[in-house]
Design an enzyme around this catalytic site. Structure first.
Site, PDB file in Angstrom:
ATOM      1  CD  GLN A 201      16.610  21.253 -11.037  1.00  0.00           C
ATOM      2  OE1 GLN A 201      17.200  20.800 -10.183  1.00  0.00           O
ATOM      3  NE2 GLN A 201      17.111  21.997 -11.969  1.00  0.00           N
ATOM      4  CB  CYS A 338      21.502  13.770  -3.804  1.00  0.00           C
ATOM      5  SG  CYS A 338      21.736  14.434  -5.476  1.00  0.00           S
TER       6      CYS A 338
HETATM    7  N1  SAH Z   1      21.333  23.678  -3.944  1.00  0.00           N
HETATM    8  C1  SAH Z   1      19.977  23.604  -4.209  1.00  0.00           C
HETATM    9  C2  SAH Z   1      19.829  22.344  -5.212  1.00  0.00           C
HETATM   10  C3  SAH Z   1      20.758  22.011  -6.131  1.00  0.00           C
HETATM   11  S1  SAH Z   1      20.191  20.913  -7.444  1.00  0.00           S
HETATM   12  C4  SAH Z   1      19.178  24.017  -3.359  1.00  0.00           C
HETATM   13  O1  SAH Z   1      19.244  24.217  -2.235  1.00  0.00           O
HETATM   14  O2  SAH Z   1      17.882  24.136  -3.693  1.00  0.00           O
HETATM   15  C5  SAH Z   1      21.200  20.693  -8.677  1.00  0.00           C
HETATM   16  C6  SAH Z   1      21.329  21.827  -9.499  1.00  0.00           C
HETATM   17  O3  SAH Z   1      22.547  21.642 -10.382  1.00  0.00           O
HETATM   18  C7  SAH Z   1      20.188  22.127 -10.540  1.00  0.00           C
HETATM   19  O4  SAH Z   1      19.739  23.243 -10.541  1.00  0.00           O
HETATM   20  C8  SAH Z   1      20.904  21.770 -11.799  1.00  0.00           C
HETATM   21  O5  SAH Z   1      20.008  22.702 -12.933  1.00  0.00           O
HETATM   22  C9  SAH Z   1      22.307  22.035 -11.846  1.00  0.00           C
HETATM   23  N2  SAH Z   1      23.367  21.602 -12.623  1.00  0.00           N
HETATM   24  C10 SAH Z   1      23.404  20.047 -12.858  1.00  0.00           C
HETATM   25  N3  SAH Z   1      24.418  19.989 -13.622  1.00  0.00           N
HETATM   26  C11 SAH Z   1      25.114  21.196 -13.741  1.00  0.00           C
HETATM   27  C12 SAH Z   1      26.371  21.434 -14.259  1.00  0.00           C
HETATM   28  N4  SAH Z   1      27.032  20.675 -14.864  1.00  0.00           N
HETATM   29  N5  SAH Z   1      26.447  22.764 -14.051  1.00  0.00           N
HETATM   30  C13 SAH Z   1      25.977  23.631 -13.482  1.00  0.00           C
HETATM   31  N6  SAH Z   1      24.572  23.390 -12.971  1.00  0.00           N
HETATM   32  C14 SAH Z   1      24.382  22.189 -13.041  1.00  0.00           C
END
Ligand code: SAH
Length: 398
Positions: A201, A338
């Site tokens: 991502q 974000c």
């Molecule tokens: N905290 C992480 C970044 C998170 S990005 C870091 O520090 O690197 C957001 C993540 O949420 C993504 O990996 C995506 O796959 C996940 N995601 C998005 N919607 C979601 C949902 N409804 N349930 C579970 N995971 C979800």
């Protein structure tokens, strides 16, 4: 051929004298000349004074993106060389140019290069081009990078939907040098983390959360931690490193979890990872009476356009409610957002409403944005998107 002139309507020049880089069609009176998309143009105030210089794109709502406030000088290789060097000097000053580390090297508007995002992962660079003018100058930008950073390889990443917005025809792929054959290992505050530059991502890792992860990690010491939306494990890994009692991490993406598991085992941590949809899973854990000493909520962007803001606010409200309900007394809550269309004040307003409803007292410990290698230009503050609140939540009934 001389450079075309984009002439502004009366009283529309002020933001551009103030160095705002985006010229929307509504500000434009007419065009003198016949620029092709991606060509250099000079922005002219209604009274005839040259204001700035940028690239034209008839296919974008950002009809002109401005890069230089010396309208008489061309935006050429020397220009890009200086801008990119200036950006790299900041990262150098921040101590982020360690050969094994990772950082955002160029942050689009924040570094005066609207539409150019460059991340560095050790010797590799990922480049994102979201402006047609810059995409047409890709080779020139690559030449500058070779000269300034001497990377091992440069890989192009594209953002979904952007090609259409700008009329761009770009595909992910190597643009120079070696192509990483798998996840690339980088160092972050004592951890070794694998980032997937070609498939992950964003451009492989959420560099913007670097400093927030460290503060949250410190507070996680001795606690039971729940990291929802964990991606490759960022917050969870920092919590484990600083001695959390246990760490549970959730994400709905199998690819993210694979990488997160690899990161945990590589660093010698035992973290429980689950594939789950966060809203449903938090509700289930709440029903089961589970409690945590720290809950981290770092969801993806909920509001992609103005029409989606109300639903997004409802989503954040629901998440915060679940997060607080899952906390032990004196627990820590980390909430990130974000969505650029939602302001810090709106996020805080929701925290206030939710905590009042749930009879909790919230102490804001830190309200930050992205790490400083993601600078925000003061003249284009709307390009800053990340908000992170770290809070302690007290039980009012005591
Ligand atoms: N905290 C992480 C970044 C998170 S990005 C870091 O520090 O690197 C957001 C993540 O949420 C993504 O990996 C995506 O796959 C996940 N995601 C998005 N919607 C979601 C949902 N409804 N349930 C579970 N995971 C979800």
């Amino acid at each position: 051929m001389s450079v075309a002139h984009v002439v502004l309507l009366p009283k529309k020049a002020r933001p551009f004298y103030g160095r705002h880089p985006w010229v929307f069609p509504g500000a434009i009176s007419h065009i003198e000349g016949d620029p092709e998309d991606g060509d250099e143009v000079i922005l002219i105030a209604h009274g005839g004074q040259p204001v700035a210089r940028g690239f034209f794109n008839s296919q974008s709502k950002l009809r002109v993106r401005l890069y230089s406030w010396k309208p008489e000088l061309p935006i050429d290789r020397a220009f890009f060389h200086e801008k990119i060097s200036e950006a790299v000097r900041l990262r150098d000053d921040l101590g982020l140019m360690d050969p094994d580390g990772a950082c955002r090297l160029v942050n689009s508007e924040g570094d005066g290069l609207s539409g150019l995002t460059i991340d560095r992962f050790g010797g590799w660079l990922t480049v994102q081009l979201t402006s047609l003018g810059l995409a047409k100058r890709k080779d020139m930008i690559v030449e500058c990078l070779l000269d300034i950073v001497r990377p091992r390889g440069i890989y192009l990443r594209t953002e979904k939907g952007v090609s259409q917005l700008e009329g761009l025809d770009l595909r992910d792929g190597p643009v120079w040098g070696e192509e990483p054959t798998g996840p690339v290992r980088i160092k972050e505050a004592g951890l070794e983390i694998f980032a997937h530059l070609t498939e992950g991502q964003k451009t492989g890792y959420y560099l913007d959360q670097r400093d927030n992860r460290q503060l949250a990690g410190r507070l996680a010491h001795g606690r039971t931690v729940l990291d929802a939306f964990c991606y490759s494990g960022g917050f969870a890994l920092h919590a484990a490193k600083s001695g959390a009692k246990s760490v549970v991490a959730l994400d709905q993406s199998e690819g993210a979890l694979d990488l997160a598991r690899k990161n945990a085992s590589h660093n010698g941590f035992s973290i429980e990872f689950h594939k789950a949809e966060v809203f449903a899973e938090l509700a289930r854990r709440k029903e089961a009476g589970e409690k945590y000493g720290m809950v981290i909520l770092d969801p993806p962007k909920f509001a992609r356009h103005r029409g989606a803001v109300e639903d997004a606010l409802a989503g954040y409200r629901r998440l915060q409610t679940l997060g607080i309900e899952l906390l032990e007394p004196e627990g820590y809550l980390v909430i990130c957002c974000c969505s650029g269309l939602i302001a810090m004040e709106q996020l805080e307003e929701i925290v206030q409403q939710v905590s009042t409803t749930l009879k909790r007292e919230v102490q804001l410990l830190s309200r930050t944005g992205a790490a400083p290698d993601h600078p925000i230009s003061i003249t284009c503050r709307e390009s800053g998107y990340l908000k992170c609140l770290i809070m302690r939540v007290l039980d009012k009934s005591r």
